[in-house]
Design a protein around this motif. Structure first.
Motif, PDB file in Angstrom:
ATOM      1  N   LYS A 189      11.417   4.249  -2.804  1.00 46.27           N
ATOM      2  CA  LYS A 189      10.790   5.373  -3.515  1.00 46.27           C
ATOM      3  C   LYS A 189      10.262   6.423  -2.544  1.00 46.27           C
ATOM      4  CE  LYS A 189       9.143   2.926  -7.668  1.00 46.27           C
ATOM      5  NZ  LYS A 189       7.902   2.534  -8.386  1.00 46.27           N
ATOM      6  N   GLU A 190       9.635   5.957  -1.463  1.00 46.12           N
ATOM      7  CA  GLU A 190       9.076   6.900  -0.489  1.00 46.12           C
ATOM      8  C   GLU A 190      10.167   7.750   0.137  1.00 46.12           C
ATOM      9  OE1 GLU A 190       6.269   9.028   1.330  1.00 46.12           O
ATOM     10  OE2 GLU A 190       5.938   7.477  -0.188  1.00 46.12           O
ATOM     11  N   GLU A 191      11.268   7.130   0.503  1.00 46.70           N
ATOM     12  CA  GLU A 191      12.380   7.885   1.066  1.00 46.70           C
ATOM     13  C   GLU A 191      12.975   8.833   0.020  1.00 46.70           C
ATOM     14  OE1 GLU A 191      15.377   9.476   3.372  1.00 46.70           O
ATOM     15  OE2 GLU A 191      13.472   8.538   3.898  1.00 46.70           O
ATOM     16  N   ALA A 192      13.064   8.380  -1.206  1.00 46.77           N
ATOM     17  CA  ALA A 192      13.587   9.243  -2.272  1.00 46.77           C
ATOM     18  C   ALA A 192      12.682  10.461  -2.469  1.00 46.77           C
ATOM     19  CB  ALA A 192      13.708   8.454  -3.570  1.00 46.77           C
ATOM     20  N   ARG A 193      11.354  10.249  -2.413  1.00 51.12           N
ATOM     21  CA  ARG A 193      10.435  11.395  -2.550  1.00 51.12           C
ATOM     22  C   ARG A 193      10.611  12.381  -1.395  1.00 51.12           C
ATOM     23  NH1 ARG A 193       6.761   7.104  -3.744  1.00 51.12           N
ATOM     24  NH2 ARG A 193       6.526   6.892  -5.999  1.00 51.12           N
ATOM     25  N   ARG A 194      10.831  11.848  -0.193  1.00 51.64           N
ATOM     26  CA  ARG A 194      11.052  12.728   0.953  1.00 51.64           C
ATOM     27  C   ARG A 194      12.300  13.577   0.730  1.00 51.64           C
ATOM     28  NH1 ARG A 194      13.838  13.316   5.449  1.00 51.64           N
ATOM     29  NH2 ARG A 194      15.166  11.508   5.026  1.00 51.64           N
ATOM     30  N   ARG A 195      13.333  12.960   0.186  1.00 50.92           N
ATOM     31  CA  ARG A 195      14.571  13.685  -0.073  1.00 50.92           C
ATOM     32  C   ARG A 195      14.397  14.693  -1.209  1.00 50.92           C
ATOM     33  NH1 ARG A 195      19.271  12.204   2.171  1.00 50.92           N
ATOM     34  NH2 ARG A 195      19.076  10.592   3.757  1.00 50.92           N
ATOM     35  N   LEU A 196      13.579  14.356  -2.192  1.00 49.42           N
ATOM     36  CA  LEU A 196      13.282  15.324  -3.259  1.00 49.42           C
ATOM     37  C   LEU A 196      12.670  16.585  -2.660  1.00 49.42           C
ATOM     38  CD1 LEU A 196      11.682  13.228  -6.158  1.00 49.42           C
ATOM     39  CD2 LEU A 196      13.970  14.207  -6.070  1.00 49.42           C
ATOM     40  N   PHE A 230      17.672  -0.666  -7.643  1.00 52.52           N
ATOM     41  CA  PHE A 230      17.876   0.418  -8.619  1.00 52.52           C
ATOM     42  C   PHE A 230      19.371   0.479  -8.917  1.00 52.52           C
ATOM     43  CE2 PHE A 230      14.006   1.546  -6.310  1.00 52.52           C
ATOM     44  CZ  PHE A 230      13.130   1.745  -7.371  1.00 52.52           C
ATOM     45  N   PRO A 231      19.770   0.044 -10.107  1.00 55.68           N
ATOM     46  CA  PRO A 231      21.202  -0.029 -10.414  1.00 55.68           C
ATOM     47  C   PRO A 231      21.937   1.306 -10.365  1.00 55.68           C
ATOM     48  CG  PRO A 231      19.922  -1.346 -11.960  1.00 55.68           C
ATOM     49  CD  PRO A 231      18.947  -0.562 -11.152  1.00 55.68           C
ATOM     50  N   SER A 232      21.201   2.413 -10.493  1.00 57.39           N
ATOM     51  CA  SER A 232      21.840   3.722 -10.480  1.00 57.39           C
ATOM     52  C   SER A 232      20.846   4.773  -9.997  1.00 57.39           C
ATOM     53  CB  SER A 232      22.338   4.102 -11.880  1.00 57.39           C
ATOM     54  OG  SER A 232      21.220   4.369 -12.730  1.00 57.39           O
ATOM     55  N   ARG A 233      21.376   5.947  -9.679  1.00 60.02           N
ATOM     56  CA  ARG A 233      20.500   7.065  -9.315  1.00 60.02           C
ATOM     57  C   ARG A 233      19.525   7.373 -10.434  1.00 60.02           C
ATOM     58  NH1 ARG A 233      21.532  13.281 -10.321  1.00 60.02           N
ATOM     59  NH2 ARG A 233      21.422  12.319 -12.376  1.00 60.02           N
ATOM     60  N   ASP A 234      19.999   7.285 -11.676  1.00 61.25           N
ATOM     61  CA  ASP A 234      19.132   7.599 -12.810  1.00 61.25           C
ATOM     62  C   ASP A 234      17.968   6.618 -12.916  1.00 61.25           C
ATOM     63  OD1 ASP A 234      20.832   9.647 -13.289  1.00 61.25           O
ATOM     64  OD2 ASP A 234      21.431   9.024 -15.294  1.00 61.25           O
ATOM     65  N   ASP A 235      18.206   5.360 -12.584  1.00 58.59           N
ATOM     66  CA  ASP A 235      17.116   4.376 -12.600  1.00 58.59           C
ATOM     67  C   ASP A 235      16.061   4.720 -11.548  1.00 58.59           C
ATOM     68  OD1 ASP A 235      17.940   2.346 -14.624  1.00 58.59           O
ATOM     69  OD2 ASP A 235      19.669   2.189 -13.324  1.00 58.59           O
ATOM     70  N   LEU A 236      16.513   5.180 -10.382  1.00 58.87           N
ATOM     71  CA  LEU A 236      15.571   5.586  -9.339  1.00 58.87           C
ATOM     72  C   LEU A 236      14.813   6.833  -9.775  1.00 58.87           C
ATOM     73  CD1 LEU A 236      14.285   5.411  -6.570  1.00 58.87           C
ATOM     74  CD2 LEU A 236      16.341   6.478  -5.594  1.00 58.87           C
ATOM     75  N   THR A 258      14.150   7.761 -12.792  1.00 58.54           N
ATOM     76  CA  THR A 258      13.212   7.353 -13.841  1.00 58.54           C
ATOM     77  C   THR A 258      11.954   6.733 -13.231  1.00 58.54           C
ATOM     78  OG1 THR A 258      14.963   7.035 -15.490  1.00 58.54           O
ATOM     79  CG2 THR A 258      12.896   5.836 -15.840  1.00 58.54           C
ATOM     80  N   ALA A 259      12.132   5.887 -12.229  1.00 59.92           N
ATOM     81  CA  ALA A 259      10.978   5.263 -11.575  1.00 59.92           C
ATOM     82  C   ALA A 259      10.100   6.317 -10.913  1.00 59.92           C
ATOM     83  CB  ALA A 259      11.451   4.242 -10.546  1.00 59.92           C
ATOM     84  N   LEU A 260      10.717   7.302 -10.266  1.00 59.75           N
ATOM     85  CA  LEU A 260       9.947   8.370  -9.613  1.00 59.75           C
ATOM     86  C   LEU A 260       9.219   9.234 -10.640  1.00 59.75           C
ATOM     87  CD1 LEU A 260      12.527   9.553  -6.922  1.00 59.75           C
ATOM     88  CD2 LEU A 260      10.575   8.037  -6.593  1.00 59.75           C
ATOM     89  N   ILE A 261       9.874   9.485 -11.752  1.00 61.23           N
ATOM     90  CA  ILE A 261       9.258  10.298 -12.814  1.00 61.23           C
ATOM     91  C   ILE A 261       8.061   9.574 -13.413  1.00 61.23           C
ATOM     92  CG2 ILE A 261       9.667  11.127 -15.177  1.00 61.23           C
ATOM     93  CD1 ILE A 261      12.535  11.871 -14.182  1.00 61.23           C
ATOM     94  N   ILE A 262       8.219   8.290 -13.695  1.00 61.63           N
ATOM     95  CA  ILE A 262       7.106   7.515 -14.252  1.00 61.63           C
ATOM     96  C   ILE A 262       5.944   7.472 -13.255  1.00 61.63           C
ATOM     97  CG2 ILE A 262       6.372   5.191 -14.933  1.00 61.63           C
ATOM     98  CD1 ILE A 262       9.155   4.854 -16.226  1.00 61.63           C
TER      99      ILE A 262
END
Length: 234
Positions: free
Chosen positions: A21-28, A56-62, A64-68
């Protein structure tokens, strides 16, 4: 006390999930939500691309987790302001909650963009995001509810052609308040998020200089729109 293998695996999963999640937020922040890629996140973390799909089975699952997470973090900020202002006048509580929402948005602009910015192409938020997304709105509604309980609410007028929709809205999310309050709550919520979005996304540049004073003035007007008396400076 020696930890069990099951407990160690659970802790490892929590840590790896947090790192993803942290890496995904950095990329966001760097690239935007539309460019988010599970494979790119895995590569940066030194994971096999197949391994990340166990979390995370898909990008959308990731996404969704970031949005929540973003909605929950914002909701916690609003609820903390609501709790800290308990016992104050409704106008003061309204200001406290609105300023907490703005403060969070300015501190987390990319997460604010994720939840209130442009839709991510190809992504549709599932119903699992609704409880977290509702927290901010319910914090604002609680201020209105408190004003109503203490006699400090001027119920807004509603035109006859809006009365059926007002009744439907009220039944859905504010059944304990006069139906006429519901459209005002929805309108004010949208205006507040738009006001904050203009600041977060730079649309006030060379237009509004004293943004603190402008914000306080504007949310005072929004409080009066929803019927809260003594909303503070105008």
């Amino acid at each position: 006390m020696t930890s069990t293998p099951h407990g160690a695996r659970a802790r490892a999963r929590i840590e790896i999930t947090a790192a993803i999640k942290e890496e995904a937020r950095r990329r966001l922040a760097e690239q935007g939500a539309a460019e988010l890629s599970l494979r790119a996140v895995a590569r940066t973390l030194g994971m096999a691309s197949s391994a990340i799909y166990r979390y995370f089975p898909s990008r959308d699952d990731l996404l969704t987790a970031l949005i929540i997470d973003a909605y929950d973090s914002l909701g916690e900020a609003a609820e903390a302001a609501l709790k800290a202002s308990a016992g104050a006048a409704a106008g003061e509580r309204w200001t406290a909650v609105c300023e907490a929402i703005r403060g969070w948005a300015l501190a987390h602009p990319h997460e604010y963009a994720l939840i209130y910015g442009s839709p991510v192409p190809g992504y549709a938020a599932p119903a699992t995001t609704v409880p977290a997304a509702s927290r901010v709105g319910f914090a604002l509604i609680e201020v209105v509810r408190d004003a109503h309980r203490t006699g400090g609410l001027n119920v807004p007028a509603v035109p006859a052609d809006l009365e059926p929709e007002a009744a439907r809205m009220a039944a859905d999310f504010v059944p304990d308040l006069p139906p006429a309050v519901a459209p005002a709550c929805v309108a004010v919520w949208a205006q507040l998020l738009g006001l904050i979005g203009f600041e977060v996304f730079g649309q006030f540049t060379r237009i509004v200089e004293d943004r603190d004073a402008f914000f306080r003035h504007t949310i005072g007007g929004l409080a009066r729109t929803v019927g809260i008396r003594q909303a503070g400076p105008s």
